[in-house]
Design a protein around this motif. Structure first.
Motif, PDB file in Angstrom:
ATOM      1  N   VAL A 242      11.955  12.196   0.515  1.00  0.00           N
ATOM      2  CA  VAL A 242      11.190  11.773   1.692  1.00  0.00           C
ATOM      3  C   VAL A 242      10.912  10.273   1.643  1.00  0.00           C
ATOM      4  CG1 VAL A 242       8.972  11.976   2.886  1.00  0.00           C
ATOM      5  CG2 VAL A 242      10.143  14.033   2.065  1.00  0.00           C
ATOM      6  N   LEU A 243      10.516   9.763   0.487  1.00  0.00           N
ATOM      7  CA  LEU A 243      10.231   8.332   0.364  1.00  0.00           C
ATOM      8  C   LEU A 243      11.499   7.506   0.576  1.00  0.00           C
ATOM      9  CD1 LEU A 243       7.779   8.310  -2.679  1.00  0.00           C
ATOM     10  CD2 LEU A 243       7.225   7.979  -0.260  1.00  0.00           C
ATOM     11  N   THR A 244      12.629   7.997   0.081  1.00  0.00           N
ATOM     12  CA  THR A 244      13.902   7.309   0.309  1.00  0.00           C
ATOM     13  C   THR A 244      14.212   7.256   1.803  1.00  0.00           C
ATOM     14  OG1 THR A 244      14.747   8.051  -1.831  1.00  0.00           O
ATOM     15  CG2 THR A 244      16.368   7.299  -0.230  1.00  0.00           C
ATOM     16  N   PHE A 245      13.966   8.380   2.498  1.00  0.00           N
ATOM     17  CA  PHE A 245      14.172   8.433   3.949  1.00  0.00           C
ATOM     18  C   PHE A 245      13.289   7.400   4.652  1.00  0.00           C
ATOM     19  CE2 PHE A 245      12.770   9.876   8.093  1.00  0.00           C
ATOM     20  CZ  PHE A 245      13.953  10.196   8.737  1.00  0.00           C
ATOM     21  N   VAL A 246      12.011   7.345   4.281  1.00  0.00           N
ATOM     22  CA  VAL A 246      11.072   6.410   4.912  1.00  0.00           C
ATOM     23  C   VAL A 246      11.497   4.967   4.656  1.00  0.00           C
ATOM     24  CG1 VAL A 246       8.700   5.547   4.879  1.00  0.00           C
ATOM     25  CG2 VAL A 246       9.122   8.014   4.890  1.00  0.00           C
ATOM     26  N   LEU A 247      11.918   4.667   3.441  1.00  0.00           N
ATOM     27  CA  LEU A 247      12.354   3.312   3.125  1.00  0.00           C
ATOM     28  C   LEU A 247      13.566   2.911   3.960  1.00  0.00           C
ATOM     29  CD1 LEU A 247      11.927   3.390  -0.755  1.00  0.00           C
ATOM     30  CD2 LEU A 247      10.628   1.966   0.844  1.00  0.00           C
ATOM     31  N   HIS A 248      14.509   3.837   4.118  1.00  0.00           N
ATOM     32  CA  HIS A 248      15.674   3.546   4.965  1.00  0.00           C
ATOM     33  C   HIS A 248      15.251   3.395   6.431  1.00  0.00           C
ATOM     34  CE1 HIS A 248      19.076   3.581   2.277  1.00  0.00           C
ATOM     35  NE2 HIS A 248      18.675   4.703   1.708  1.00  0.00           N
ATOM     36  N   TRP A 249      14.268   4.182   6.882  1.00  0.00           N
ATOM     37  CA  TRP A 249      13.779   4.064   8.253  1.00  0.00           C
ATOM     38  C   TRP A 249      13.218   2.664   8.476  1.00  0.00           C
ATOM     39  CZ3 TRP A 249       9.515   2.676  10.916  1.00  0.00           C
ATOM     40  CH2 TRP A 249       9.453   3.023  12.264  1.00  0.00           C
ATOM     41  N   TYR A 250      12.426   2.190   7.543  1.00  0.00           N
ATOM     42  CA  TYR A 250      11.868   0.837   7.674  1.00  0.00           C
ATOM     43  C   TYR A 250      12.972  -0.207   7.721  1.00  0.00           C
ATOM     44  CZ  TYR A 250       6.811   1.501   7.375  1.00  0.00           C
ATOM     45  OH  TYR A 250       5.501   1.803   7.659  1.00  0.00           O
ATOM     46  N   ARG A 251      13.969  -0.049   6.889  1.00  0.00           N
ATOM     47  CA  ARG A 251      15.101  -0.978   6.893  1.00  0.00           C
ATOM     48  C   ARG A 251      15.764  -1.007   8.267  1.00  0.00           C
ATOM     49  NH1 ARG A 251      18.248  -1.393   2.182  1.00  0.00           N
ATOM     50  NH2 ARG A 251      17.096  -2.420   0.505  1.00  0.00           N
ATOM     51  N   LYS A 252      16.002   0.177   8.819  1.00  0.00           N
ATOM     52  CA  LYS A 252      16.731   0.298  10.086  1.00  0.00           C
ATOM     53  C   LYS A 252      15.942  -0.278  11.253  1.00  0.00           C
ATOM     54  CE  LYS A 252      18.899   3.735  13.116  1.00  0.00           C
ATOM     55  NZ  LYS A 252      19.204   5.185  13.298  1.00  0.00           N
ATOM     56  N   HIS A 253      14.626  -0.097  11.254  1.00  0.00           N
ATOM     57  CA  HIS A 253      13.820  -0.453  12.422  1.00  0.00           C
ATOM     58  C   HIS A 253      12.918  -1.662  12.179  1.00  0.00           C
ATOM     59  CE1 HIS A 253      15.124   3.147  14.508  1.00  0.00           C
ATOM     60  NE2 HIS A 253      14.784   3.884  13.463  1.00  0.00           N
ATOM     61  N   TRP A 254      13.210  -2.435  11.157  1.00  0.00           N
ATOM     62  CA  TRP A 254      12.329  -3.543  10.814  1.00  0.00           C
ATOM     63  C   TRP A 254      12.158  -4.534  11.963  1.00  0.00           C
ATOM     64  CZ3 TRP A 254       8.809  -3.859   7.279  1.00  0.00           C
ATOM     65  CH2 TRP A 254       8.205  -5.095   7.045  1.00  0.00           C
ATOM     66  N   ASN A 255      13.208  -4.777  12.719  1.00  0.00           N
ATOM     67  CA  ASN A 255      13.127  -5.753  13.815  1.00  0.00           C
ATOM     68  C   ASN A 255      12.229  -5.291  14.952  1.00  0.00           C
ATOM     69  OD1 ASN A 255      14.794  -7.600  12.536  1.00  0.00           O
ATOM     70  ND2 ASN A 255      16.662  -6.757  13.453  1.00  0.00           N
ATOM     71  N   ALA A 256      11.913  -3.998  14.999  1.00  0.00           N
ATOM     72  CA  ALA A 256      11.047  -3.484  16.058  1.00  0.00           C
ATOM     73  C   ALA A 256       9.568  -3.738  15.762  1.00  0.00           C
ATOM     74  CB  ALA A 256      11.277  -1.984  16.239  1.00  0.00           C
ATOM     75  N   ILE A 257       9.254  -4.113  14.531  1.00  0.00           N
ATOM     76  CA  ILE A 257       7.864  -4.352  14.141  1.00  0.00           C
ATOM     77  C   ILE A 257       7.490  -5.787  14.495  1.00  0.00           C
ATOM     78  CG2 ILE A 257       6.224  -4.374  12.224  1.00  0.00           C
ATOM     79  CD1 ILE A 257       8.194  -2.438  10.773  1.00  0.00           C
ATOM     80  N   PRO A 258       6.454  -5.993  15.326  1.00  0.00           N
ATOM     81  CA  PRO A 258       6.059  -7.351  15.709  1.00  0.00           C
ATOM     82  C   PRO A 258       5.752  -8.220  14.491  1.00  0.00           C
ATOM     83  CG  PRO A 258       4.935  -5.732  17.055  1.00  0.00           C
ATOM     84  CD  PRO A 258       5.607  -4.973  15.962  1.00  0.00           C
ATOM     85  N   LYS A 259       6.179  -9.447  14.539  1.00  0.00           N
ATOM     86  CA  LYS A 259       6.007 -10.351  13.406  1.00  0.00           C
ATOM     87  C   LYS A 259       4.707 -11.142  13.540  1.00  0.00           C
ATOM     88  CE  LYS A 259       9.907  -8.961  11.778  1.00  0.00           C
ATOM     89  NZ  LYS A 259      10.061  -7.831  12.707  1.00  0.00           N
ATOM     90  N   GLY A 260       4.085 -11.380  12.414  1.00  0.00           N
ATOM     91  CA  GLY A 260       2.901 -12.223  12.383  1.00  0.00           C
ATOM     92  C   GLY A 260       1.584 -11.499  12.528  1.00  0.00           C
ATOM     93  N   GLY A 261       1.616 -10.215  12.859  1.00  0.00           N
ATOM     94  CA  GLY A 261       0.380  -9.455  13.039  1.00  0.00           C
ATOM     95  C   GLY A 261       0.071  -8.590  11.833  1.00  0.00           C
ATOM     96  N   THR A 262      -1.001  -7.825  11.938  1.00  0.00           N
ATOM     97  CA  THR A 262      -1.401  -6.981  10.819  1.00  0.00           C
ATOM     98  C   THR A 262      -0.466  -5.792  10.617  1.00  0.00           C
ATOM     99  OG1 THR A 262      -2.901  -5.784  12.295  1.00  0.00           O
ATOM    100  CG2 THR A 262      -3.825  -7.606  11.019  1.00  0.00           C
ATOM    101  N   ARG A 263       0.243  -5.388  11.675  1.00  0.00           N
ATOM    102  CA  ARG A 263       1.219  -4.300  11.512  1.00  0.00           C
ATOM    103  C   ARG A 263       2.351  -4.726  10.587  1.00  0.00           C
ATOM    104  NH1 ARG A 263       3.527  -1.687  16.744  1.00  0.00           N
ATOM    105  NH2 ARG A 263       2.928  -3.621  17.786  1.00  0.00           N
ATOM    106  N   GLU A 264       2.777  -5.968  10.691  1.00  0.00           N
ATOM    107  CA  GLU A 264       3.832  -6.449   9.807  1.00  0.00           C
ATOM    108  C   GLU A 264       3.339  -6.466   8.361  1.00  0.00           C
ATOM    109  OE1 GLU A 264       6.975 -10.166   9.327  1.00  0.00           O
ATOM    110  OE2 GLU A 264       4.958 -10.554  10.094  1.00  0.00           O
ATOM    111  N   ALA A 265       2.096  -6.916   8.165  1.00  0.00           N
ATOM    112  CA  ALA A 265       1.533  -6.935   6.813  1.00  0.00           C
ATOM    113  C   ALA A 265       1.434  -5.520   6.254  1.00  0.00           C
ATOM    114  CB  ALA A 265       0.160  -7.599   6.834  1.00  0.00           C
ATOM    115  N   TYR A 266       0.971  -4.604   7.098  1.00  0.00           N
ATOM    116  CA  TYR A 266       0.879  -3.202   6.686  1.00  0.00           C
ATOM    117  C   TYR A 266       2.256  -2.656   6.343  1.00  0.00           C
ATOM    118  CZ  TYR A 266       0.891   1.857   7.306  1.00  0.00           C
ATOM    119  OH  TYR A 266       1.114   3.213   7.140  1.00  0.00           O
TER     120      TYR A 266
END
Length: 352
Positions: A242-266
């Motif tokens: 499951v953690l491997t899946f989540v890590l790959h999900w973050y890799r795939k969708h990283w550009n969808a996360i707004p930059k510079g805000g607290t969501r990016e830090a999280y």
């Protein structure tokens, strides 16, 4: 009629529980009932669970849909149900759990008044061994009710509960927000719901917390993920998947996360934590399980996620013999529990 709330329910070997689960969703107000989209995913169950579900589908054809599929596991059922959901909002429900019908009725009316990507609530666990309920309020104690929070400005890391803020039992999600990023669950494993603790914060623009308590989480059924026998047999392997899946999900969708805000830090913290925490977590198992699991996990991190920064636990694992690393972590756990126990005792004595 436009549906307001989809409720996705995976079904597999729950014939003793499924009636109570479905009955809890049949709100008495007919107009409210019409706003529900109950999506029951028959995940190839071999018992009578699907037969029972189809009975309710025939009784409430405009409210309940039963989808028969080959077995894809709990996560596969949730992925499929999420894809098929048509309500503005989506709530996940396991078929051995249930909703408080009165609270569900109140939630339906409440959802008509909000327009956020997530609606956070409390949940309530039912312990079969004692027959007692416990309300899970601690995760949201930093939040003020009925305030719309901007997800890019809210300090997720400061709460200390970022990894537990959005969970299947206490959060309603905007349906099209999740559908855009499918699949969001690892399939054919247990503990796939970890995705809902890690992914929604990265993609939700805003959220609101309301003091409501709809979900009733049944603890005590044999075969549950919390069952010690099940956890000892499957947790080390399945949580790693499951953690491997989540890590790959973050890799795939990283550009969808707004930059510079607290969501990016999280999100950066979550990505790092998903990689490093498992070293610590695996040490809770017997050495015969933790030793090969640690070796496999370290191999995955080195080869698939080399950008995860080496932390203290990783350095210790890569330096010490495995048996020494495991027992060092176990001793540290005992020490931390001892400190907490002493603090609780001192606190209780002070209050007398």
């Amino acid at each position: 009629m436009t549906k307001l709330l989809s409720i996705v329910i995976p079904v597999y070997k729950v014939e003793d529980y499924i009636r109570k689960c479905i009955e809890s969703l049949i709100v008495p107000n007919k107009e409210q009932l019409k706003l529900l989209d109950i999506v029951i995913i028959n995940d190839g169950t071999p018992d009578k669970s699907a037969v029972i579900a189809h009975e309710y589908e025939a009784k409430y054809p405009n409210v309940i849909r039963v989808i028969d599929q080959e077995n894809r596991g709990h996560g596969g059922a949730w992925n499929h149900g999420t894809q098929l959901a048509v309500g503005k909002y989506l709530f996940y429900l396991d078929s051995d759990d249930w909703f408080d019908t009165n609270e569900l009725s109140k939630l339906i009316d409440y959802l008509k008044t909000v327009d956020t990507d997530m609606v956070m609530m409390d949940d309530m666990s039912y312990y079969a061994a004692t027959g007692k309920y416990s309300v899970g309020e601690y995760k949201h104690k930093e939040l003020t009710t009925e305030i719309v929070y901007n997800a890019d400005k809210f300090n997720w890391l400061a709460t200390g509960h970022g990894f537990n803020m959005t969970y299947a039992h206490d959060t309603v999600y905007r349906t099209d927000m999740l559908q855009k990023y499918l699949p969001i669950f690892c399939e054919h494993v247990m503990y796939d719901d970890v995705s809902l603790q890690a992914i929604p914060i990265a993609i939700a623009k805003d959220f609101i917390y309301t003091k409501r308590n709809v979900y009733r989480y049944y603890i005590g059924r044999e075969g549950q993920s919390f069952d010690p026998k099940v956890r000892a047999k499957r947790a080390a392997n399945d949580i790693g998947k499951v953690l491997t899946f989540v890590l790959h999900w973050y890799r795939k969708h990283w550009n969808a996360i707004p930059k510079g805000g607290t969501r990016e830090a999280y999100s950066k913290d979550m990505y790092q934590s998903c990689g490093t925490w498992h070293y610590y977590e695996l040490c809770e198992f017997p050495l015969s399980i933790s030793k090969p699991a640690l070796c496999e996990w370290d191999k995955i991190i080195r080869t698939e996620f080399p950008d995860i920064k080496e932390d203290k636990n990783m350095r210790l694992y890569r330096t010490l013999p495995t048996w020494l690393f495991v027992y060092r972590i176990k001793l540290n756990r005992l020490y931390q529990r001892g400190i907490k126990f002493v603090k609780r005792k001192l606190s209780s004595n002070d209050s007398i």
